[in-house]
Design a protein around this motif. Sequence first.
Motif, mmCIF file in Angstrom:
data_model
loop_
_atom_site.group_PDB
_atom_site.id
_atom_site.type_symbol
_atom_site.label_atom_id
_atom_site.label_comp_id
_atom_site.label_asym_id
_atom_site.label_seq_id
_atom_site.Cartn_x
_atom_site.Cartn_y
_atom_site.Cartn_z
ATOM 1 N N LEU A 28 0.844 -1.208 -0.096
ATOM 2 C CA LEU A 28 0.041 -0.121 -0.211
ATOM 3 C C LEU A 28 0.757 1.303 -0.023
ATOM 4 C CD1 LEU A 28 -2.940 -0.959 2.584
ATOM 5 C CD2 LEU A 28 -2.996 -0.849 0.044
ATOM 6 N N ILE A 29 2.012 1.400 0.990
ATOM 7 C CA ILE A 29 2.836 2.294 0.903
ATOM 8 C C ILE A 29 3.411 2.586 -0.437
ATOM 9 C CG2 ILE A 29 4.926 3.294 2.112
ATOM 10 C CD1 ILE A 29 4.001 1.827 4.639
ATOM 11 N N GLY A 30 3.968 1.432 -0.987
ATOM 12 C CA GLY A 30 4.627 1.620 -2.496
ATOM 13 C C GLY A 30 3.844 1.985 -3.370
ATOM 14 N N ILE A 31 2.414 1.767 -3.675
ATOM 15 C CA ILE A 31 1.564 2.189 -4.449
ATOM 16 C C ILE A 31 1.169 3.457 -4.228
ATOM 17 C CG2 ILE A 31 -0.852 2.090 -5.197
ATOM 18 C CD1 ILE A 31 -0.670 -0.944 -4.606
ATOM 19 N N ILE A 32 0.953 4.149 -3.099
ATOM 20 C CA ILE A 32 0.683 5.619 -2.702
ATOM 21 C C ILE A 32 1.731 6.497 -3.147
ATOM 22 C CG2 ILE A 32 0.272 7.191 -0.892
ATOM 23 C CD1 ILE A 32 -1.319 4.741 0.456
ATOM 24 N N SER A 33 3.162 5.767 -2.699
ATOM 25 C CA SER A 33 4.651 6.701 -2.889
ATOM 26 C C SER A 33 4.597 6.995 -4.659
ATOM 27 C CB SER A 33 5.542 5.821 -2.463
ATOM 28 O OG SER A 33 5.512 5.615 -1.069
ATOM 29 N N GLN A 34 4.282 5.835 -5.096
ATOM 30 C CA GLN A 34 4.521 5.908 -6.719
ATOM 31 C C GLN A 34 3.409 6.764 -7.423
ATOM 32 O OE1 GLN A 34 6.800 4.996 -8.674
ATOM 33 N NE2 GLN A 34 5.714 5.586 -10.725
ATOM 34 N N VAL A 35 2.335 6.619 -6.870
ATOM 35 C CA VAL A 35 1.296 7.797 -7.236
ATOM 36 C C VAL A 35 1.726 9.344 -7.145
ATOM 37 C CG1 VAL A 35 -1.195 8.581 -6.956
ATOM 38 C CG2 VAL A 35 -0.619 6.263 -7.142
ATOM 39 N N PHE A 36 2.350 9.568 -5.831
ATOM 40 C CA PHE A 36 2.718 10.553 -5.420
ATOM 41 C C PHE A 36 4.055 11.171 -6.340
ATOM 42 C CE2 PHE A 36 1.127 11.034 -0.768
ATOM 43 C CZ PHE A 36 -0.220 11.020 -1.242
ATOM 44 N N ARG A 37 4.967 10.109 -6.486
ATOM 45 C CA ARG A 37 6.199 10.566 -7.313
ATOM 46 C C ARG A 37 5.595 10.722 -9.018
ATOM 47 N NH1 ARG A 37 10.321 5.638 -6.424
ATOM 48 N NH2 ARG A 37 11.800 7.111 -7.210
ATOM 49 N N SER A 38 4.575 10.413 -9.150
ATOM 50 C CA SER A 38 4.201 10.582 -10.662
ATOM 51 C C SER A 38 3.251 11.685 -10.824
ATOM 52 C CB SER A 38 3.600 9.358 -11.394
ATOM 53 O OG SER A 38 2.709 8.884 -10.753
ATOM 54 N N ASN A 39 3.042 12.499 -9.659
ATOM 55 C CA ASN A 39 2.132 13.434 -9.333
ATOM 56 C C ASN A 39 2.472 14.800 -10.062
ATOM 57 O OD1 ASN A 39 0.120 15.562 -8.249
ATOM 58 N ND2 ASN A 39 -1.009 13.780 -7.635
ATOM 59 N N LYS A 40 1.926 15.672 -10.781
ATOM 60 C CA LYS A 40 2.196 16.894 -11.156
ATOM 61 C C LYS A 40 2.482 17.985 -10.386
ATOM 62 C CE LYS A 40 0.582 16.079 -15.910
ATOM 63 N NZ LYS A 40 -0.053 16.606 -17.140
ATOM 64 N N PHE A 41 1.752 17.600 -9.069
ATOM 65 C CA PHE A 41 1.952 18.471 -7.816
ATOM 66 C C PHE A 41 3.352 18.430 -7.159
ATOM 67 C CE2 PHE A 41 0.896 19.814 -3.418
ATOM 68 C CZ PHE A 41 0.689 20.987 -3.718
#
Length: 216
Positions: A28-41
């Motif tokens: 779960l942490i890995g998925i959330i982290s990857q979503v954040f890392r690819s976020n334009k914000f």
Amino acid sequence: MDSLPQLLLATAKITLPLSAIAFVLAILIGIISQVFRSNKFRPLAWLANVYVWLFRGTPLLVQLFLVFYGLPRVGITLDPWTSAIIALSLNTGAYVAETFRSAVASIPRGQFEAARTLNFTKMQTLRHVIIPQAVRIALPPLGNDLIDLIKGTSLVSTISLVDLFQSGKQVAAANFEPLAMYLEVAAIYLVIFTVLSWLQSLLEKRSNRYMRSVHA
């Protein structure tokens, strides 16, 4: 061999449950982290990148000590079980995030463009094109992450959890047979590793068959 029941009990009560809970949280942490890392914000991407950099760049033992012995200095006191789960899941989560990043990055850009020409929405592209391929690519390193996590649980003995390794230490101190004890401990870890490696291979084969059926 009289000590085997005690070692197996420690494995069943501490090592395996601790590994399972920490790995689910790490995913779960890995998925959330990857979503954040690819976020334009950018602030979110920056925070996620710093998290991955920090937990991949420092030893798990140091992280365990920071959580269990360090946090009480700022008024946060956690029991050994909770401390172990937090440290293990955050540590493994950083590696899982990197696994997902490399898996997505390895998918050819043409796959995204093909989905766009078919008028797929972003969610449809993720569900039907990106995620199936990324999961198949990520399976081997995720299996390695789980194996490393299970071996890393041997460090929780430093914060007073009686896991498989700590149980072996206690028996060795009582019977003065450290060689035999640690060989037994190593054998149990090897059995766990062998079973997980077999399951990993089975999952990879099933995934490959699924991908072939999709493209057939």
